[in-house]
Motif scaffolding. Structure first.
Motif, mmCIF file in Angstrom:
data_model
loop_
_atom_site.group_PDB
_atom_site.id
_atom_site.type_symbol
_atom_site.label_atom_id
_atom_site.label_comp_id
_atom_site.label_asym_id
_atom_site.label_seq_id
_atom_site.Cartn_x
_atom_site.Cartn_y
_atom_site.Cartn_z
ATOM 1 N N UNK A 3 -17.943 -20.960 36.440
ATOM 2 C CA UNK A 3 -18.278 -19.972 35.348
ATOM 3 C C UNK A 3 -19.116 -18.660 36.021
ATOM 4 N N UNK A 4 -19.930 -18.886 36.896
ATOM 5 C CA UNK A 4 -20.376 -17.582 37.741
ATOM 6 C C UNK A 4 -19.569 -16.739 38.313
ATOM 7 N N UNK A 5 -18.322 -17.379 38.866
ATOM 8 C CA UNK A 5 -17.214 -16.376 39.294
ATOM 9 C C UNK A 5 -16.591 -15.699 38.299
ATOM 10 N N UNK A 6 -16.386 -16.408 37.077
ATOM 11 C CA UNK A 6 -15.521 -15.665 36.056
ATOM 12 C C UNK A 6 -16.598 -14.558 35.547
ATOM 13 N N UNK A 7 -18.038 -14.650 35.342
ATOM 14 C CA UNK A 7 -18.808 -13.824 34.892
ATOM 15 C C UNK A 7 -18.879 -12.552 35.859
ATOM 16 N N UNK A 8 -18.773 -13.035 37.077
ATOM 17 C CA UNK A 8 -18.844 -11.913 38.114
ATOM 18 C C UNK A 8 -17.598 -11.092 37.922
ATOM 19 N N UNK A 9 -16.561 -11.657 37.728
ATOM 20 C CA UNK A 9 -15.284 -11.011 37.560
ATOM 21 C C UNK A 9 -15.383 -10.155 36.449
ATOM 22 N N UNK A 10 -15.753 -10.388 35.184
ATOM 23 C CA UNK A 10 -16.048 -9.621 34.154
ATOM 24 C C UNK A 10 -16.808 -8.382 34.441
ATOM 25 N N UNK A 11 -17.924 -8.700 34.976
ATOM 26 C CA UNK A 11 -18.966 -7.710 35.440
ATOM 27 C C UNK A 11 -18.292 -6.573 36.242
ATOM 28 N N UNK A 12 -17.562 -7.169 37.249
ATOM 29 C CA UNK A 12 -16.952 -5.844 38.128
ATOM 30 C C UNK A 12 -15.854 -5.262 37.381
ATOM 31 N N UNK A 13 -15.096 -5.984 36.506
ATOM 32 C CA UNK A 13 -14.208 -5.075 35.490
ATOM 33 C C UNK A 13 -14.854 -3.966 34.608
ATOM 34 N N UNK A 14 -15.701 -4.342 33.943
ATOM 35 C CA UNK A 14 -16.493 -3.413 33.247
ATOM 36 C C UNK A 14 -17.196 -2.306 33.984
ATOM 37 N N UNK A 15 -17.646 -2.633 35.240
ATOM 38 C CA UNK A 15 -18.285 -1.487 36.149
ATOM 39 C C UNK A 15 -17.296 -0.775 36.534
ATOM 40 N N UNK A 16 -15.964 -1.266 36.816
ATOM 41 C CA UNK A 16 -14.739 -0.234 37.266
ATOM 42 C C UNK A 16 -14.481 0.505 36.246
ATOM 43 N N UNK A 17 -14.407 -0.017 34.916
ATOM 44 C CA UNK A 17 -13.984 0.835 33.803
ATOM 45 C C UNK A 17 -14.700 2.009 33.586
ATOM 46 N N UNK A 18 -16.397 1.624 33.696
ATOM 47 C CA UNK A 18 -17.139 2.967 33.424
ATOM 48 C C UNK A 18 -16.992 3.979 34.750
ATOM 49 N N UNK A 19 -16.985 3.468 35.894
ATOM 50 C CA UNK A 19 -16.781 4.287 36.988
ATOM 51 C C UNK A 19 -15.634 5.193 36.850
#
Length: 153
Positions: A93-109
């Motif tokens: 579940x932590x791997x999934x959470x990290x994946x979501x965080x990375x996706x959102x940060x990429x969208x912001x950048x």
């Protein structure tokens, strides 16, 4: 290329949850489960944000999107093993959470309007962290300010 965060529709969330529940039930029963393929197409739920004018920002966003896809593929592969899944549910579940965080940060950048991109982040905790007060060097020490986190001090 445009990058934007969009919340998942209830149908997509329900389908994803049903998939996870089928995998967990299979792990508990120690029986193989046929995992249906997911459609990669999703209807946009809001107007896409304009991509950043910065080539470097767009490249960074693309690299983060690639990292997210790689993490998702790894997580899905690991979840296909019922024994591994039953032993390491929290870690997966932590791997999934990290994946979501990375996706959102990429969208912001990758967005030209970063404030709007942050407002569209679907993870409330991450959105709050991105909008929190920031620390500013005040010479003698650090002081907290509640100014726009994206503007210069």
């Amino acid at each position: 290329m445009q990058f934007f965060a969009r919340p998942l529709s209830n149908d997509i969330e329900a389908a994803g949850q049903a998939r996870v529940e089928a995998i967990v039930a299979s792990a508990r029963a120690q029986a193989p489960v046929a995992i249906p393929a997911r459609s990669l197409y999703r209807e946009p739920t809001c107007t896409p944000l304009r991509a950043s004018d910065s080539v470097l920002d767009n490249r960074l966003a693309e690299e983060l999107a690639f990292a997210r896809r790689t993490l998702e593929a790894m997580g899905e592969t690991l979840c296909d093993d019922p024994i591994l899944l039953s032993r390491h549910q929290v870690t997966l579940q932590s791997v999934d959470l990290l994946s979501q965080i990375i996706g959102h940060i990429g969208s912001v950048i990758g967005a030209s309007d970063r404030e709007e991109a942050v407002a569209r982040v679907g993870m409330v905790e991450l959105r709050n962290r991105l909008n929190r007060d920031r620390l500013v060097d005040a010479g003698a020490g650090l002081q907290r300010t509640a100014t726009n986190p994206f503007s210069a001090p």
